[in-house]
Design a protein around this motif. Sequence first.
Motif, PDB file in Angstrom:
ATOM      1  N   GLU A 400       1.175  43.797  41.994  1.00 47.62           N
ATOM      2  CA  GLU A 400       2.055  44.629  42.811  1.00 47.62           C
ATOM      3  C   GLU A 400       1.933  44.219  44.275  1.00 47.62           C
ATOM      4  OE1 GLU A 400       1.515  48.774  42.133  1.00 47.62           O
ATOM      5  OE2 GLU A 400       1.672  48.609  39.952  1.00 47.62           O
ATOM      6  N   GLN A 403       6.725  43.804  48.791  1.00 44.20           N
ATOM      7  CA  GLN A 403       8.081  43.232  48.786  1.00 44.20           C
ATOM      8  C   GLN A 403       8.803  43.471  47.467  1.00 44.20           C
ATOM      9  OE1 GLN A 403       9.872  41.136  51.278  1.00 44.20           O
ATOM     10  NE2 GLN A 403      11.433  41.842  49.858  1.00 44.20           N
ATOM     11  N   TYR A 404       8.164  43.106  46.355  1.00 42.38           N
ATOM     12  CA  TYR A 404       8.877  43.072  45.086  1.00 42.38           C
ATOM     13  C   TYR A 404       8.689  44.333  44.242  1.00 42.38           C
ATOM     14  CZ  TYR A 404       9.526  38.284  46.494  1.00 42.38           C
ATOM     15  OH  TYR A 404       9.883  37.169  47.207  1.00 42.38           O
ATOM     16  N   THR A 405       7.573  44.997  44.354  1.00 40.99           N
ATOM     17  CA  THR A 405       7.361  46.205  43.552  1.00 40.99           C
ATOM     18  C   THR A 405       8.402  47.286  43.853  1.00 40.99           C
ATOM     19  OG1 THR A 405       4.993  45.740  43.342  1.00 40.99           O
ATOM     20  CG2 THR A 405       5.711  48.003  42.937  1.00 40.99           C
ATOM     21  N   LEU A 407      11.408  46.841  44.990  1.00 39.06           N
ATOM     22  CA  LEU A 407      12.689  46.328  44.502  1.00 39.06           C
ATOM     23  C   LEU A 407      12.775  46.450  42.985  1.00 39.06           C
ATOM     24  CD1 LEU A 407      15.365  44.738  45.010  1.00 39.06           C
ATOM     25  CD2 LEU A 407      14.026  42.642  44.740  1.00 39.06           C
ATOM     26  N   PHE A 408      11.724  46.008  42.290  1.00 32.06           N
ATOM     27  CA  PHE A 408      11.721  46.030  40.824  1.00 32.06           C
ATOM     28  C   PHE A 408      11.776  47.457  40.270  1.00 32.06           C
ATOM     29  CE2 PHE A 408       9.496  41.640  40.142  1.00 32.06           C
ATOM     30  CZ  PHE A 408      10.604  41.031  40.733  1.00 32.06           C
ATOM     31  N   GLY A 421       5.734  43.770  39.483  1.00 27.69           N
ATOM     32  CA  GLY A 421       5.437  42.744  40.469  1.00 27.69           C
ATOM     33  C   GLY A 421       5.598  41.366  39.864  1.00 27.69           C
ATOM     34  N   LEU A 422       5.223  40.330  40.622  1.00 28.38           N
ATOM     35  CA  LEU A 422       5.381  38.950  40.174  1.00 28.38           C
ATOM     36  C   LEU A 422       4.129  38.459  39.448  1.00 28.38           C
ATOM     37  CD1 LEU A 422       7.076  37.379  43.327  1.00 28.38           C
ATOM     38  CD2 LEU A 422       8.160  38.252  41.265  1.00 28.38           C
ATOM     39  N   ILE A 430      13.320  33.539  40.852  1.00 30.27           N
ATOM     40  CA  ILE A 430      14.107  34.763  40.711  1.00 30.27           C
ATOM     41  C   ILE A 430      15.573  34.363  40.792  1.00 30.27           C
ATOM     42  CG2 ILE A 430      14.599  37.047  41.629  1.00 30.27           C
ATOM     43  CD1 ILE A 430      11.849  37.050  42.903  1.00 30.27           C
ATOM     44  N   PHE A 505      18.876  42.631  49.287  1.00 30.25           N
ATOM     45  CA  PHE A 505      17.862  41.576  49.251  1.00 30.25           C
ATOM     46  C   PHE A 505      18.519  40.212  49.431  1.00 30.25           C
ATOM     47  CE2 PHE A 505      14.803  38.976  46.567  1.00 30.25           C
ATOM     48  CZ  PHE A 505      13.847  38.885  47.564  1.00 30.25           C
TER      49      PHE A 505
END
Length: 730
Positions: A400, A403-405, A407-408, A421-422, A430, A505
């Motif tokens: 996590e 930035q991405y958590t 968004l996801f 997360g990534l 992506i 984004f």
Amino acid sequence: MLNSSLLVLGCSMIFAVSAGMPLHAASSEKKENKTVASEDALPSLALDGLPDVWIQGTPVKEWEKDKVYIFEFWATWCGPCLAAMPHMEQLHQAFKNNPHMQVIGVNVMDRKSPESLKEFLKNRPSPLTYAMAVDVDGKKTRDKWLSPMGVNGIPHAFAVKNGKLIWRGHPGKLSEEMMRAMLKPDFSAASLPGDNPGANARAWKLYRQVSERTGELARKGGKGEAQAFLRQIQDSGQFQQDQIIQLKMVPFRVLAELEKFQEAQAVLDDLCKEYPDNYRVQIDVAGTLLNGKSVPAGKMDAALVERCLNRCIEISRRNNKEASLPWKLMAELRERQGNMEEALQDMEKALSLTSISKAWTKLQQLSGNKESFQNLVNQAVAEIKPEPPRKMQEMGVVQEDKQYTPLFSKLKWFNHPGLTGLPVGKTVFISFWRGHNNILGETAPGRALDAVLKKHGLLDHPGVKAVVLGLNPSAEKQMRDYLSGPEGWTPYPVGIPSDRSVIEFCDLLKLDSFPAAVVVRDGTLLWAGEIKKMPEWVAETARLDSFDKNRFAEEDAKRKARQQAMYAVIKKSFELRREKKFDEYQKLIEENAGQFSDNGWFASTVAEVRAEKAWKEKNYRKMVDIFDHVLERFPREDSLASYILKILNGSEEMRKYSYKAARRALQIMRDSNTKDDGGYNAACYEVMMNMAMEKKDYDQARKDAANALRELPLVHQYAVMKKKSGGGKK
């Protein structure tokens, strides 16, 4: 002369670099919908600009009083031109019985003979019945009309009345309403409907309101009430014919959603009866029912589909342009009915009507080869090997982050329980996806990304993972059904947004060309942009076992500094071009040739400057060698290859020496294809085949034909049918 045109191309090439976009067939329209204020100011078009060669329809020899002539300028290599042709056909159909209106297509800026153009038109997927002429060698229409009017790109259209140019612009902007206005005896420039954002917005709002009202009536009162309302709308004359046809499809969609399949198909039956000579209506109805998405296979009105397809065959034969598509769909209908023998026969008929089949016939005539086309097809079928099934990607441990958590968390995830997360320690691609309605060449989620990963040797690489983010919210059931089917299946997790978060984004990353992707490693953004333009250094970074963030930051800073320096040169070159200081422009490009030699587009601009000198010396072989060297150095840049191919074919002098280089360009275009479209690959090989025949290299032409058939989707479909039937006809 090539000297001036090459400099213009060079300027265009630099613009492509600065904009970060590939150069396509240019439209000289530039948002223009030009009319002028007074009759005296209207430019005249001399009769000596009319083409001499007419390949179908009634030739224009003089300007008839008060008659409106719509000229559409096109070329076989111009994709936007070909895309506009069905619209021009619709306009022609709307006015074909009016003696005061004529639609004419004029082939310009092309190198095909009138005979080959007839064949080209004959093989179009839908018949084109409006008049067609050819501006042979550009001696008439281009020299007398287009050049004086500053038209240097196509598609483009003129409207002419009493010898005066009353409108010019993109043919897609023409409408029945505009053309009716042009016919009025009291016509003036001011009376022509304007092309402005406000008018377009109001027209779209009205269309949407009518569509919604039609849907409401269909839900409440069924087919009868909706059709009664649409008859009133049609009589009002507020919409063009193609819009009316789309509105008449609304009750079908609504009733199909309500699972009133018999009543829904009755709507389509009425539509087909109303437009019996409209090829597009007939083929669309047949295709809509056969795809099984609106009406289940068991509920489909097979008799209606068959009537539509027979009507399409009759229409195309009547216009001497029998097409492949109706026979392909007829084969699918027979297969669904369990009649595999007729299905195979119809598919073979469809294959015999493809442009590859026509090219094979020509090859037989030239070479004396007696091998049948069907034998070549059978060989291609035998050589087709099914792709091994892909496995669902395992994402592993994710981390996590800020930035991405967030968004996801706003996404509805398919093919995965849900990402927070990534993946840790991986290079993550992506990919952004706009939906499953096949806009602008996009197909299933992640399909274009697959092609790029495969090209760079990264497909299923243990250090690489991929995630797909949808841009547009979609109904959950519809999306789940699509992603679980063969068309939409992907091994990657797909996230569909509930708001504008993904679009925001994309805006943050300045992504404006799709399909697009973002590449992230250990929380560091490596690269973002259009998928097919991903540079090799990104792939090299993804292959590394370890990742040094500090070293990457240093290298990234150097890349950005070089890019800024290159853009400074581009800006200066624009200024020199604008001031017509061509010698200084050429000197600037040469001085920076070495510094930016690793950039394909800049290298191509350098090549054009050097080719200019060779042109003045009439050393055409040297010119071709210069461009071929660029192709050899940049074997993955398909947009660049496409651009150079147009230059190589731009003059008869260069074409004498460009066979090898042109084939290289086409091979690059085929190898770099990210469209998930075997038809594109087949087309590349077919062009190679025609070039080989022109050079009398008949053995190579046969190989090209075989390669084209191995790529052609129709052959793959035929192979599946043969397998189902037990390997052949019963």
